[in-house]
Motif scaffolding. Sequence first.
Motif, short mmCIF file in Angstrom:
data_model
loop_
_atom_site.label_atom_id
_atom_site.label_comp_id
_atom_site.label_asym_id
_atom_site.label_seq_id
_atom_site.Cartn_x
_atom_site.Cartn_y
_atom_site.Cartn_z
N ALA A 472 62.26 51.17 26.00
CA ALA A 472 62.08 52.18 27.06
C ALA A 472 62.61 51.71 28.41
N ALA A 473 63.41 50.63 28.43
CA ALA A 473 63.92 50.09 29.69
C ALA A 473 64.69 51.12 30.52
N PRO A 474 65.52 52.01 29.92
CA PRO A 474 66.19 53.02 30.74
C PRO A 474 65.22 53.91 31.51
N PHE A 475 64.07 54.22 30.89
CA PHE A 475 63.09 55.06 31.57
C PHE A 475 62.36 54.30 32.66
N TYR A 476 62.15 53.00 32.47
CA TYR A 476 61.57 52.19 33.54
C TYR A 476 62.51 52.14 34.74
N LEU A 477 63.81 52.01 34.47
CA LEU A 477 64.80 52.01 35.55
C LEU A 477 64.78 53.34 36.29
N ALA A 478 64.71 54.43 35.55
CA ALA A 478 64.65 55.75 36.18
C ALA A 478 63.38 55.90 37.01
N SER A 479 62.27 55.37 36.51
CA SER A 479 61.01 55.43 37.26
C SER A 479 61.13 54.68 38.58
N ALA A 480 61.79 53.54 38.57
CA ALA A 480 61.98 52.76 39.80
C ALA A 480 62.83 53.55 40.81
N CYS A 481 63.86 54.23 40.34
CA CYS A 481 64.69 55.04 41.23
C CYS A 481 63.88 56.16 41.88
N LEU A 482 62.96 56.74 41.13
CA LEU A 482 62.12 57.81 41.68
C LEU A 482 61.13 57.28 42.71
N LEU A 483 60.68 56.07 42.53
CA LEU A 483 59.81 55.47 43.54
C LEU A 483 60.59 55.22 44.84
N ILE A 484 61.87 54.90 44.73
CA ILE A 484 62.72 54.78 45.93
C ILE A 484 62.85 56.13 46.60
N THR A 485 63.03 57.19 45.81
CA THR A 485 63.08 58.55 46.36
C THR A 485 61.80 58.86 47.10
N LEU A 486 60.65 58.53 46.50
CA LEU A 486 59.36 58.77 47.15
C LEU A 486 59.25 58.00 48.46
N ALA A 487 59.69 56.74 48.47
CA ALA A 487 59.63 55.94 49.69
C ALA A 487 60.50 56.54 50.79
N LEU A 488 61.71 56.96 50.45
CA LEU A 488 62.59 57.59 51.44
C LEU A 488 61.98 58.88 51.98
N ALA A 489 61.37 59.67 51.10
CA ALA A 489 60.75 60.93 51.52
C ALA A 489 59.60 60.68 52.49
N LYS A 490 58.81 59.63 52.21
CA LYS A 490 57.69 59.32 53.10
C LYS A 490 58.17 58.76 54.43
N LEU A 491 59.13 57.86 54.38
CA LEU A 491 59.60 57.22 55.61
C LEU A 491 60.33 58.19 56.52
N LYS A 492 61.13 59.08 55.95
CA LYS A 492 61.93 60.02 56.72
C LYS A 492 61.23 61.36 56.92
N HIS A 493 60.02 61.50 56.37
CA HIS A 493 59.26 62.76 56.50
C HIS A 493 60.09 63.95 56.03
N LEU A 494 60.70 63.80 54.87
CA LEU A 494 61.58 64.85 54.39
C LEU A 494 60.80 66.12 54.06
N GLY A 495 61.26 67.24 54.57
CA GLY A 495 60.65 68.53 54.32
C GLY A 495 59.51 68.88 55.24
#
Length: 505
Positions: A472-495
């Motif tokens: 399931a390593a590809p899905f773990y990698l995808a999960s990490a990318c989504l956590l980066i998305t979440l961090a950017l959304a929180k830091l930049k107050h997106l939306g």
Amino acid sequence: QQKISQLKLFGRFSSAYINIMLLKNNFLLGLLLCIKISSSTVVVRKKASLSKNTATLTRSGGFSFPSFRKQQVTPTKEEDVSVSNYWYAVLHNWLYFLSLGLCIPTLPRVIASVVNEDGSTQVSARSSRIGGDVEGVDKLLTFLGVGALGALSDVVGRKIMIAIGALGYAMTIALQLSARRNNIKLLFIADVVDGATSCMNAVSSAYVVDSVQDPEKRAIAVGIFQGLSVGGAFIVGFPLAGILSNKNLAPRRPMMLACVLQIFNALLALLWTPESLSQKNRRPLASMLSFIRTDGNPVAALKRLFGKNADIILRAAAQAYTFAWFANLALNTVFVNYVNVVFGWGPQQSGPLLVVVGLMLAVVPRFAVSRFGLELSIQLGALIFALGYASIGIFARTNSTYFFFSIMICGLGAIVVPALTALVATRASDTERGAVLGALQTLQELCGAFAYPIYGRVLAAALQESSKVPTAAPFYLASACLLITLALAKLKHLGQDETKQKSSF
């Protein structure tokens, strides 16, 4: 408004029935229910401006093409183009994505039969790696050329480019089918052809815009076009691929049908479909070449999203979208191979689940984004999507029931993608909104050029003997990318500034 409410009703009913019927492996009944629902719930009121010779939707008959008389669409100031003409674009795009839906569940097995030394169709480390590389070539060439092909349709017209897109995909499938054991070069040649001619969705979208001059009607038409021609095709294509590739039939059989459909699609475009772009509205060749050099190339498109002149929030949203889309491609890349390795599933089992996922991706955002607002949809979607991917490896390593629920969680969390798309569209200026959304599609292809080889190689590493890399390593990698998305959304107050605005979903 009536059309939109009826389409939403269609989505609810079709989702419920398909969940019940297709997951029981009753493909034929599920398919008949899809057809029955689409023909009985989508009702378009008859208008005086609709020609008797154009395609219409009726309550009892679904798609109806009463005449084969060739019509030339020539917009004038006095008379708007008939709204019904965009159904030609729906038909061509539907046939294209129907062929794609027939190939997606079966192509990994065909690649495996070419790559594996014993000619078996079972997924191996080598077939996973080569399959990812082949798709990466396709996405890279599409990234480089789709803008130029779209611009070329402004010069030569839409129908010729629709025919080229259909014939290019037919040739791609034919080359893939003709590849035999160890003939790996032919697989790459096939995807070079595909990437160099891939323009169906873009040109068909332009056909819709040509055919509907009123801005309000145009927005509705584009929504119907994307929903029916893409989602509707996959609803039929995935189960049909499972039926045609059962125990008694070869896995290449669905692809043969897909190839024939694209030849038929090209002939329809050349011999029957009216041209939507009149001669007086076409761009001169010199103007097209100048446009490609300045604004119509992929580098210029990406500058609209990441350049120093881009809006700060727009740039941050594009950065978050990059990671979200890269994560989203994990399902596209390794889903079929993963379920084959872990659960022994073929197209019969994976096809229906892909249908359900597609329906969730089409229906859930329409309700969730408008209810939660952009800020919460982005953050909550990224978090849920990441948890869904992680749960595949933690809870669903050998249990297909847990895997099903993990995929459903991913489907709920996928609202992050349309929410970020809506944010990008909102932050773009009125005069550049179309160009910015086109740049977003260019970014998708660039992400695909990297995602397919990377995910394919990660899964290949997991399939090596004595490998310590989890399957399931590809899905773990995808999960990490989504956590980066979440961090950017929180830091930049997106939306945050758009939370009070209701989305058009």
